[in-house]
Enzyme design. Structure first.
Site, mmCIF file in Angstrom:
data_model
loop_
_atom_site.group_PDB
_atom_site.id
_atom_site.type_symbol
_atom_site.label_atom_id
_atom_site.label_comp_id
_atom_site.label_asym_id
_atom_site.label_seq_id
_atom_site.Cartn_x
_atom_site.Cartn_y
_atom_site.Cartn_z
ATOM 1 N N GLY A 93 38.389 39.107 27.442
ATOM 2 C CA GLY A 93 37.144 39.845 27.662
ATOM 3 C C GLY A 93 37.237 40.710 28.902
ATOM 4 O O GLY A 93 38.062 40.486 29.785
ATOM 5 N N GLY B 196 42.900 34.377 30.744
ATOM 6 C CA GLY B 196 41.866 35.284 31.247
ATOM 7 C C GLY B 196 41.355 34.931 32.627
ATOM 8 O O GLY B 196 42.122 34.904 33.595
ATOM 9 N N LYS C 215 52.196 33.061 26.901
ATOM 10 C CA LYS C 215 51.462 32.437 28.005
ATOM 11 C C LYS C 215 52.074 31.083 28.363
ATOM 12 O O LYS C 215 52.220 30.738 29.542
ATOM 13 C CB LYS C 215 49.993 32.281 27.616
ATOM 14 C CG LYS C 215 49.285 33.625 27.397
ATOM 15 C CD LYS C 215 47.953 33.431 26.665
ATOM 16 C CE LYS C 215 47.233 34.754 26.442
ATOM 17 N NZ LYS C 215 46.105 34.615 25.474
ATOM 18 N N GLU D 231 47.697 36.347 37.526
ATOM 19 C CA GLU D 231 46.692 35.349 37.112
ATOM 20 C C GLU D 231 46.052 35.717 35.788
ATOM 21 O O GLU D 231 45.771 34.851 34.949
ATOM 22 C CB GLU D 231 45.634 35.218 38.215
ATOM 23 C CG GLU D 231 44.556 34.186 37.974
ATOM 24 C CD GLU D 231 45.086 32.762 37.928
ATOM 25 O OE1 GLU D 231 45.212 32.243 36.799
ATOM 26 O OE2 GLU D 231 45.357 32.154 38.989
ATOM 27 N N LYS E 185 51.135 39.473 29.669
ATOM 28 C CA LYS E 185 51.923 38.250 29.405
ATOM 29 C C LYS E 185 53.191 38.535 28.636
ATOM 30 O O LYS E 185 54.225 37.918 28.878
ATOM 31 C CB LYS E 185 51.103 37.228 28.627
ATOM 32 C CG LYS E 185 50.355 37.805 27.443
ATOM 33 C CD LYS E 185 48.879 37.551 27.625
ATOM 34 C CE LYS E 185 48.010 38.587 27.005
ATOM 35 N NZ LYS E 185 46.704 38.682 27.611
ATOM 36 N N ALA F 245 44.943 55.910 36.007
ATOM 37 C CA ALA F 245 45.606 56.577 34.879
ATOM 38 C C ALA F 245 44.951 56.104 33.593
ATOM 39 O O ALA F 245 44.848 54.901 33.347
ATOM 40 C CB ALA F 245 47.094 56.255 34.863
#
Lengths: 434, 434
Positions: B300, B132, B203, B127, B103, B43
């Site tokens: 990233g 990251g 986080k 994870e 998060k 999507a």
């Protein structure tokens, strides 16, 4: 609550730590997995005075622990490779899961052990075999499972790192620091395994297998120790912006796998160059994640026990699963291991630090440069620091670009044949780790 | 070979990276798990030009992906918490496993999401939600499972760390660097989430839950940003042997859990103090393992994808297991979560850096020392560097021992009431992290 019964063979430093951690954190561990882990049988030549073995059967015969029908998981912490191997094989043959911290055993006999475990449908946990409490086996086998691993590099021997740290921070000589390390109990009476890189090569062999999906090939690992390092070279490296570490390096190249342990110059600003004392760290570079680093205590009673217990927790959680639902022993499916060759050191490629003790006359640098250039070896930088002449000799210290080892060897033969070069050329490999 | 079919909702940076990594490393991943992971439905509002969606159904409606009966795992990479929440809940309700990097969603709605997933017997992998590509969730949930975690501390926002690194290395002002970060694409047009510590608090909330076995309690996290930091304080910290980092800290104390994000002085020799630029790192201290550190790219395209794919691999491997054979969502069994309170910041304890702008007259230091000492606050050190007087004022810069926040607040009120103190007292918390 369900209870899984465990036997521990060997109640020395790591065995004692494992028993203590399992007892002290029994509630916390049960909160995590919903199962109790109970040590019911221990094999030890003498009971560790730091341990409470109340209610635990104690024997001096490890095979009794293995044979105990109550014991579902055998923890092998005897070390060495004769009794330990017998215990591990016997446990597997009896359909029991195994946890071991024994890197020498796995690096040399791991292929056979994992094959037998596969036949019997049992797990062999070995997180504690590499880098003590740092969960780097789990990081590579599972945490980076989406990556094609390019290379890894580790400070995986605490004794060696302690010695190099002291040499750098206090300008001390190798033998002097080694003696202190032996007094402190960081180094064995026979330090060969540590300072010659054999222990690191055992661990590197394991890391390379799970990173690249190749069988364990300890006999192909290249090993070079730190006994020849001088305080001068440590200091010159510093002037050039580098630190010297005893590194295990495994790299995947188009020709095959590099697998090597040797002193290595690393740029001082890299995080791993700042891992000091007895601490360990492993860098892992994957094609998706880039460079990652895992740091912690690489040895010791409870740090190593932390890894043993993590393996026990994994085993207890998945012991009723189908084998395919568990993580593969060497990270890759057994029938998917690759036969990429491990390259001989002469085919490996690194940059180099060279120190050439030469008579101080005008033409010598030109001669050196010409020998390197004829072999296609580019000079990256030359140390500009003024160094006092000793016995009419001055050191020419330089860094080269990356070049194959064989070509560098050829250059060194030519350099040492120069009339003005008065001593063997010192060469230390350089890795940028970027 | 078995194939598991997957749908990805959201094909932006992380979604695009995930698709690319799954395609590029399909063979390597299949070598590991003996199963193929195939993306069959995506999507996206518009197709990411960096992706090849040949053979994949593309829709602009994420719920179509969820409803596709072929799709067994739904990867939610939409972000935000309205559509994303709807997608995650719908997938769970349809008995599908979920992977998310969200998060904010988990920190705020995670308790509800994990409860629903438990009811439906499905997994929610996350994870990628913290740090990251660094497999720190796996390290804490599994790798350190034998430990009672004492504390953790992380640089878990790359934007903030980039700004602080630039301020330190080039003596630049906060607003100046922020503008550059926005130009480089490291910071959003509205940088509030990053520089005020909200993203880090999301986080940290997740990390604290899995470290201590407590429910997610984002609303109890204390958050203080880096917008008020000056180049002077960064420089004075340096003189004292410290670096300033925007740290998320979670600590277990006898009274309860500390959960706080704020600028923090860390000794310069700590490894984490040397984590620079946009990189992330998390230190975790357990009672057995001691201090460990996990380092890598915190954001990233492909680093984050690395974590998403690792979750997919775990899910694919264990999707046919019994729920009890899988790792518990918040690391601890749901019925074993603890009701230890999260402490208000006034009950948290740290050391402090204080900068007091005072008129340069002889008695002022004695007055300052007396106010601190009356409240039982010990001075650890005072900056000895000569600083030029500005407008007749000089800064008194000092470090204290550990003290409860409430007591420090009281001291600061008294300090600011001194006739010779001419500006609000700057206070920054200090952590030794040893």
């Amino acid at each position: 609550m369900k209870t899984v019964k465990v036997g521990i063979c060997g109640l020395g430093t790591v065995g004692g730590g494992t028993l203590n951690v399992l007892q002290r954190n029994a509630t916390e561990i049960a909160r995590r997995i919903g199962t109790r882990i109970e040590v019911v049988h221990v094999a030890a030549r003498s009971v560790n005075p730091q341990c409470d073995t109340t209610g635990i059967t104690v024997t001096d015969n490890a095979l009794e622990v293995v044979a105990n029908p109550e014991v579902e998981v055998v923890v092998e912490l005897i070390g060495g490779d004769s009794v330990a191997r017998e215990v591990v094989m016997a446990a597997i043959d009896q359909g029991k899961h195994v946890v071991t911290a024994n890197k020498a055993l796995l690096a040399v006999h791991g292929n056979e052990i994992f094959a037998r475990a596969r036949d019997k449908g049992v797990m062999v946990g070995y997180e504690a075999a590499v880098a003590g409490g740092i969960p780097v086996i789990k990081a590579i086998r599972e945490g980076l499972a989406g990556n094609r691993i390019n290379w890894l590099a580790g400070i995986i021997n605490g004794t060696g790192n302690f010695i190099l740290t002291e040499m750098r921070e206090h300008g001390r000589a190798f033998t002097d620091v080694l003696k202190e390390a032996q007094t402190l109990g960081y180094a064995e009476a026979d330090p060969t395994f540590d300072v010659e890189g054999i222990d690191a090569a055992h661990k590197l062999t394991i890391l390379a297998s799970i990173a690249f999906g190749i069988p364990l090939q300890f006999d192909k690992a290249y090993t070079e120790g730190i006994t020849g390092l001088t305080a001068d070279d440590v200091q010159y490296a510093e002037v050039l912006g580098y630190r010297i570490k005893h590194l295990g390096v495994a790299r995947r190249t188009a020709e095959g796998i590099e697998l090597r342990v040797h002193p290595t110059l690393i740029p001082a600003e890299r995080l791993i160059a700042n891992v000091n004392g007895v601490m360990n760290a492993v860098m892992v570079n994957g094609d998706a994640v880039g460079s990652t680093l895992y740091y912690g205590a690489g040895a010791g009673m409870e740090p190593t026990a932390s890894a043993v217990v993590a393996d026990l927790v994994d085993i207890v959680r998945t012991m009723d699963c189908e084998p395919a639902e568990r993580v593969a022993a060497l990270a890759f499916q057994a029938d998917a291991l690759s036969d990429e060759p491990v390259l001989g050191i002469e085919r490996c490629e690194t940059a180099y630090y060279l120190r050439i003790q030469a008579k101080d006359h005008p033409g010598v640098l030109a001669e050196v440069a010409s020998i390197l250039s004829e072999r296609g070896i580019n000079i990256e930088s030359i140390m500009q620091k003024d160094v006092e002449e000793q016995d009419g000799l001055i050191p020419i210290v330089l860094l080269t670009h990356r070049v194959q080892e064989a070509r560098m060897r050829d250059a060194i033969v030519a350099l040492e044949a120069l009339e003005s070069v008065m001593a063997p050329v010192v060469r230390i490999r350089v890795e940028q780790l970027d």
